[in-house]
Design a protein around this motif. Structure first.
Motif, PDB file in Angstrom:
ATOM      1  N   LEU A 127       2.750  11.682   2.362  1.00  0.00           N
ATOM      2  CA  LEU A 127       1.541  11.396   1.590  1.00  0.00           C
ATOM      3  C   LEU A 127       0.596  12.597   1.594  1.00  0.00           C
ATOM      4  O   LEU A 127       0.032  12.973   0.551  1.00  0.00           O
ATOM      5  N   PHE A 184       0.830  -1.204   0.000  1.00  0.00           N
ATOM      6  CA  PHE A 184       0.000   0.000   0.000  1.00  0.00           C
ATOM      7  C   PHE A 184       0.864   1.254   0.000  1.00  0.00           C
ATOM      8  O   PHE A 184       0.565   2.226  -0.700  1.00  0.00           O
ATOM      9  N   SER A 185       1.926   1.248   0.778  1.00  0.00           N
ATOM     10  CA  SER A 185       2.788   2.435   0.887  1.00  0.00           C
ATOM     11  C   SER A 185       3.358   2.814  -0.471  1.00  0.00           C
ATOM     12  O   SER A 185       3.307   3.981  -0.879  1.00  0.00           O
ATOM     13  N   PHE A 245      -0.271   8.970  -5.956  1.00  0.00           N
ATOM     14  CA  PHE A 245      -0.442  10.407  -5.741  1.00  0.00           C
ATOM     15  C   PHE A 245       0.582  11.210  -6.535  1.00  0.00           C
ATOM     16  O   PHE A 245       0.254  12.226  -7.156  1.00  0.00           O
ATOM     17  N   VAL A 246       1.844  10.745  -6.509  1.00  0.00           N
ATOM     18  CA  VAL A 246       2.880  11.473  -7.246  1.00  0.00           C
ATOM     19  C   VAL A 246       2.595  11.416  -8.744  1.00  0.00           C
ATOM     20  O   VAL A 246       2.660  12.425  -9.450  1.00  0.00           O
ATOM     21  N   PHE A 304       5.918   9.099   6.694  1.00  0.00           N
ATOM     22  CA  PHE A 304       5.201   8.593   5.519  1.00  0.00           C
ATOM     23  C   PHE A 304       3.854   9.296   5.367  1.00  0.00           C
ATOM     24  O   PHE A 304       3.517   9.771   4.277  1.00  0.00           O
ATOM     25  N   PHE A 316      -0.258  10.932 -10.329  1.00  0.00           N
ATOM     26  CA  PHE A 316      -1.431  11.718 -10.696  1.00  0.00           C
ATOM     27  C   PHE A 316      -1.099  13.203 -10.753  1.00  0.00           C
ATOM     28  O   PHE A 316      -1.499  13.924 -11.678  1.00  0.00           O
ATOM     29  N   ASP A 357      -1.426  17.688  -5.100  1.00  0.00           N
ATOM     30  CA  ASP A 357      -2.404  17.245  -6.095  1.00  0.00           C
ATOM     31  C   ASP A 357      -3.681  18.074  -6.019  1.00  0.00           C
ATOM     32  O   ASP A 357      -4.256  18.462  -7.056  1.00  0.00           O
ATOM     33  N   ALA A 359       0.278   3.658  -3.018  1.00  0.00           N
ATOM     34  CA  ALA A 359      -0.439   4.909  -2.712  1.00  0.00           C
ATOM     35  C   ALA A 359       0.443   6.116  -2.981  1.00  0.00           C
ATOM     36  O   ALA A 359       0.018   7.100  -3.603  1.00  0.00           O
ATOM     37  N   PHE A 360       1.690   6.056  -2.508  1.00  0.00           N
ATOM     38  CA  PHE A 360       2.597   7.181  -2.714  1.00  0.00           C
ATOM     39  C   PHE A 360       2.839   7.407  -4.197  1.00  0.00           C
ATOM     40  O   PHE A 360       2.775   8.535  -4.691  1.00  0.00           O
ATOM     41  N   VAL A 407       2.034  15.340  -0.678  1.00  0.00           N
ATOM     42  CA  VAL A 407       1.797  15.073  -2.104  1.00  0.00           C
ATOM     43  C   VAL A 407       0.312  15.235  -2.422  1.00  0.00           C
ATOM     44  O   VAL A 407      -0.060  15.783  -3.467  1.00  0.00           O
ATOM     45  N   ALA A 408      -0.555  14.767  -1.514  1.00  0.00           N
ATOM     46  CA  ALA A 408      -1.997  14.906  -1.740  1.00  0.00           C
ATOM     47  C   ALA A 408      -2.387  16.389  -1.802  1.00  0.00           C
ATOM     48  O   ALA A 408      -3.228  16.786  -2.621  1.00  0.00           O
TER      49      ALA A 408
END
Lengths: 387, 103
Positions: free
Chosen positions: B11, A303-304, A311-312, B7, A314, B18, A307-308, B14-15
């Motif tokens: 995240l 998942f890590s 996001f990057v 982490f 996208f 976005d 998911a990371f 970055v979110a």
């Protein structure tokens, strides 16, 4: 208590990823590239389709061509007069237009004239041509031929005679998707330039009082003139719906390439763990970890990274497509066109499709991480530690 | 070390990036929508039926107006060979239609 356990498992998973930072970093980089390419293609395709469909709402309701021996041929202007008498027809205008190959720049231009029955465009610097020796240019043509307002443009007509036109108008940058390769003359100048026979036209643009009657008019036109092929507005819009259809070769090739790259990456993970990873799982089992804890830890690992990377990827695709004019995809879409407009489209991201792609990409990767670990977690810890 | 905090923080960063990009994209979309009227006037004024995308060949420049003959006209037995032809699916009006009788 549960939340604390989740955090600790996530902490352990991140530690495991960090211990193999080189390999996992490379994996994440590939993941980001694949995801950003997939999303970029999705975003530009959706936006171009939407742009085309929204703009072409204003195209003629029916375009009538004449077909001779299966090929598009010139149509008599008298056909337009007959069509104009049909009930419901607001106007039927014979259009004269054609393509011009410019040997000087090895590019193709489209030469046409404005329709007299419509209001003039609002995207022109200068004005529309009023005399036979005047022209208005799309920005792409103006830049390619280094022509500014007031300059002269030389072209070779159908009789191989050089003609000079004064540039009285240039289309603005925000119209490039529509006008990039256009040269506008007056109707008489187009007829003379291409040596159209008297009373003939390229096709007929028909506007209706009620656009819903387009199909009925098309059927009637074919009955009156069996050698015609009417093209309705709905067919034009469906063409652009299909232009970037997933069945189209290049789009499919681009998507397939990305998906295959991803499948190879996931397969590499799914085919088994390294000896070091098996030993790690064996040690965890030996010190009392449950199989479910090991699987959850592996889930957090997968998942890590996914998911990371998602996001990057996208964010990069949004930046690439809507703020950098798809400079990476542009050369692929351009093909052999000398004149190609900047891909400055109206953003219309389909976030549902983006979410679907994200799901399709992430879930198999997480599964490819967890499933091999399950087999290792079921094995005897002593065997796993000894290797 | 609280790796999970790093982490989650990364995240969220970055979110946020976005979300900011999505917001900028939304602003750009509404700005371009404002010029939709002007672009629509260009389409009506010139009777345009296609975007000015691929100028390689006439069937790629005006896919909504092409015929079957154009992609294969360049040489005897020649396959359609322009790169844009691989992107463009067959135009709708060249498919048999039950709506309009065609010769």
């Amino acid at each position: 208590m549960n939340l604390l356990k989740r955090r600790k498992l996530l902490e352990f998973a991140l530690g495991a990823l960090w211990r193999r930072k080189g390999r996992n970093g490379a994996l994440a980089a590939v993941f980001v590239l694949v995801v950003s390419m997939l999303f970029s293609v999705l975003l530009i395709v959706d936006s171009l389709k939407t742009e085309a469909v929204n703009l072409l709402l204003h195209s003629p309701d029916v375009v009538v061509q004449r077909v001779w021996a299966g090929r598009h041929d010139l149509v008599s202007a008298s056909y337009a007069e007959r069509i104009a008498r049909e009930p419901g027809v607001a106007s039927a205008v014979p259009r004269l237009w054609g393509y011009y190959y410019d040997a000087f720049t090895e590019s193709n231009f489209t030469i046409m004239h404005p329709l007299e029955t419509e209001e003039p465009t609002r995207q022109l610097e200068g004005r529309l041509p009023a005399a036979s020796d005047e022209c208005a240019l799309g920005l792409g043509v103006a830049r390619l031929r280094k022509a500014a307002l007031g300059d002269e443009l030389s072209l070779i007509d159908a009789n191989a005679v050089g003609q000079t036109f004064k540039v009285v108008g240039i289309f603005r940058e925000d119209s490039q998707l529509l006008t990039n390769d256009l040269i506008l003359f007056t109707r008489e100048a187009v007829a003379a330039f291409f040596a159209f026979p008297e009373g003939m036209a390229t096709d007929i643009a028909v506007r209706l009082h009620n656009p819903v009657e387009a199909n009925a008019l098309a059927k009637k036109t074919v009955r009156i003139f069996p050698d015609t092929r009417p093209i309705t507005l709905s067919e034009m819009r469906r063409t652009y719906d299909a232009v970037f259809n997933w069945r189209s070769g290049m789009l499919l090739a681009a998507l397939l390439g990305a998906v295959l790259a991803f499948v190879v990456m996931a397969w590499d993970k799914a085919t088994g763990l390294s000896a070091e990873e098996k030993r790690e799982i064996g040690i965890l089992k030996a010190i009392g970890w449950d199989t479910s804890d090991i699987l959850e830890m592996k889930f957090w690992e997968g998942f890590s990274i996914s998911a990371f990377s998602l996001f990057v990827g996208f964010g990069l695709s949004l930046l690439h497509v809507f703020h950098l004019e798809s400079f990476l995809l542009g050369p692929i879409l351009r093909g052999w066109s000398v004149l190609f407009p900047p891909l400055d489209v109206t953003p219309d991201p389909d976030y549902l499709a983006v979410a679907q792609v994200a799901f399709i990409v992430c879930v198999p990767y997480i599964a490819a991480t967890v499933i091999p670990s399950w087999k290792a977690a079921k094995a005897d810890p002593d065997e796993a530690i000894r290797g | 070390m609280h790796k999970h905090l790093w982490f989650i923080g990364a995240l969220l960063l970055v979110a946020s990036f976005d979300l900011m990009l999505a917001a900028m994209t939304g602003v750009k979309a509404s700005e371009r929508q404002k010029s939709m009227g002007a672009r629509a006037s260009t389409v009506r004024s010139l009777g345009l039926t296609d975007l000015s995308l691929w100028t390689e060949a006439r069937y790629t420049r005006n896919p909504t107006q092409t015929d079957f003959f154009s992609p294969f006209q360049d040489l005897p037995g020649g396959m359609e060979h322009f790169p844009a032809g691989a992107i463009i699916a067959v135009p709708a009006h060249l498919y048999p239609s039950t709506e309009t009788e065609r010769p």
